[in-house]
Design an enzyme around this catalytic site. Structure first.
Site, PDB file in Angstrom:
ATOM      1  CB  SER A   1      -1.321  -0.011   1.260  1.00 22.83           C
ATOM      2  OG  SER A   1      -1.783   1.021   1.299  1.00 22.83           O
TER       3      SER A   1
ATOM      4  CE1 TYR B   1      -0.277   4.346  -6.787  1.00 21.93           C
ATOM      5  CE2 TYR B   1       0.145   6.030  -4.799  1.00 21.93           C
ATOM      6  CZ  TYR B   1       0.421   4.756  -5.308  1.00 21.93           C
ATOM      7  OH  TYR B   1       1.461   3.943  -4.817  1.00 21.93           O
TER       8      TYR B   1
ATOM      9  CE  LYS C   1      -1.344   1.375  -4.050  1.00 28.19           C
ATOM     10  NZ  LYS C   1      -0.361   0.349  -4.239  1.00 28.19           N
TER      11      LYS C   1
END
Length: 320
Positions: free
Chosen positions: A169, A198, A202
């Site tokens: 992550s 993005y 994550k």
């Protein structure tokens, strides 16, 4: 406020106290690493080879992977193996698993490490999902669930009675949770910045990791999410990563060496999660630099969010 405090705390890690010298010997262990032809994944592969593991590099570009394998052999004296994997195409993910299963009957550690960062907003996966979430989360979900039979059988047969799945992550997950209206090609998605897309991917990595731990932890699947230290604008916690050379401003490329730490540090936390005796009891945790337990944003730890994401992921792969 708690999410912000956690985010800031990750920017200033304490001195490194864990190193690859602390890792156990990995002889007899079979490892699969996505995105291991470059950056952190390649460094993870290098150290695992030095620790006598059998390492598979899963990557999209065969020529680049072969170059990485040659380089790793030159630096370690050990041979890694290639599996062709395109995480943005679910049928190709399935083909990659079939290739792996034709070669191996065990899998002790799966590193869900590969991914994309800030591609152009108009780009989608071959299956019509947001490219960032589809690659970073959906592709890894499908890879992992297809590999579950071999992971579960390996856990049952191994002396440790467990295997590990490590999800890369980022502390950028603190900036956005999952917007379920933005995972496919929708007007909502097109209004979001590539940075937000993005960040939500994550968060998705952590939510998936936690839900995998809930569903399969009692069957020997130790699922851990990690922030290895690669946030591209912060400080020395951010490591030099291949992802950071993609789709970023030219100015960032000019200044990144002033702010970013070596990729060797970026491998430490994933390796700690994957190999340390302490890591065996860290299923469902989020680790931060350097090799310590952190605290992810609140929604990533919510079982309701986990169940909702799992349902969405199942729906995307149902007809593959």
């Amino acid at each position: 406020m708690g999410n912000f405090i956690s985010f800031v705390s990750e920017l200033f890690p304490p001195a490194v106290t864990y190193s690859s010298d602390d890792m156990p010997d990995m002889a007899g262990k079979v490892i699969l690493i996505t995105g291991a032809n470059v950056g952190i994944g390649k460094e993870i592969a290098r150290i695992l080879l030095l620790k006598n593991a059998k390492v598979y590099i899963a990557a999209r570009d065969k020529s680049k992977a072969e170059l990485a394998i040659d380089d790793l052999k030159a630096s370690t004296g050990k041979e890694a193996y290639f599996i062709q994997l395109d995480l943005s195409n679910l049928r190709k993910v399935k083909a990659a698993v079939e290739e792996y299963m034709s070669k191996e009957t065990e899998l002790h550690v799966l590193f869900n490490n590969g991914g994309v960062l800030n591609p152009p907003i108009e780009r989608l996966t071959d299956d019509g999902c947001d490219l960032t979430f589809g690659t970073n989360v959906l592709g890894h979900y499908y890879l992992t669930t297809l590999l579950l039979p071999i992971l579960l059988s390996t856990a049952k047969a191994s002396p440790e009675r467990h295997v590990r799945v490590i999800h890369t992550s980022s502390n950028s997950h603190h900036l956005s949770g999952i917007n379920f209206d933005a995972l496919n090609d929708t007007p909502t998605r097109k209004k979001l910045s590539t940075e937000t897309l993005y960040s939500q991917s994550k968060s998705g990595n952590i939510v998936f990791s936690n839900e995998l731990a809930r569903r399969y932890g009692d069957q020997g699947i130790v699922s851990i999410s990690v922030h290895p230290g690669k946030l591209p604008l912060a400080n020395k916690i951010a490591v030099r990563s291949y992802l950071q050379r993609l789709h970023l401003l030219v100015m960032l490329n000019l200044i990144k060496d002033w702010f970013l730490s070596p990729v060797t540090k970026g491998a430490l936390t994933p390796l700690y999660a994957a190999t340390s005796p302490e890591g065996a009891v860290l299923g469902g945790q989020y680790l931060i630099p350097w090799a310590r337990v952190g605290r992810s944003r609140t929604d990533t730890r919510d079982p309701v969010v986990g169940a909702r994401l799992w349902q969405w992921l199942e729906e995307q792969v149902r007809d593959v």
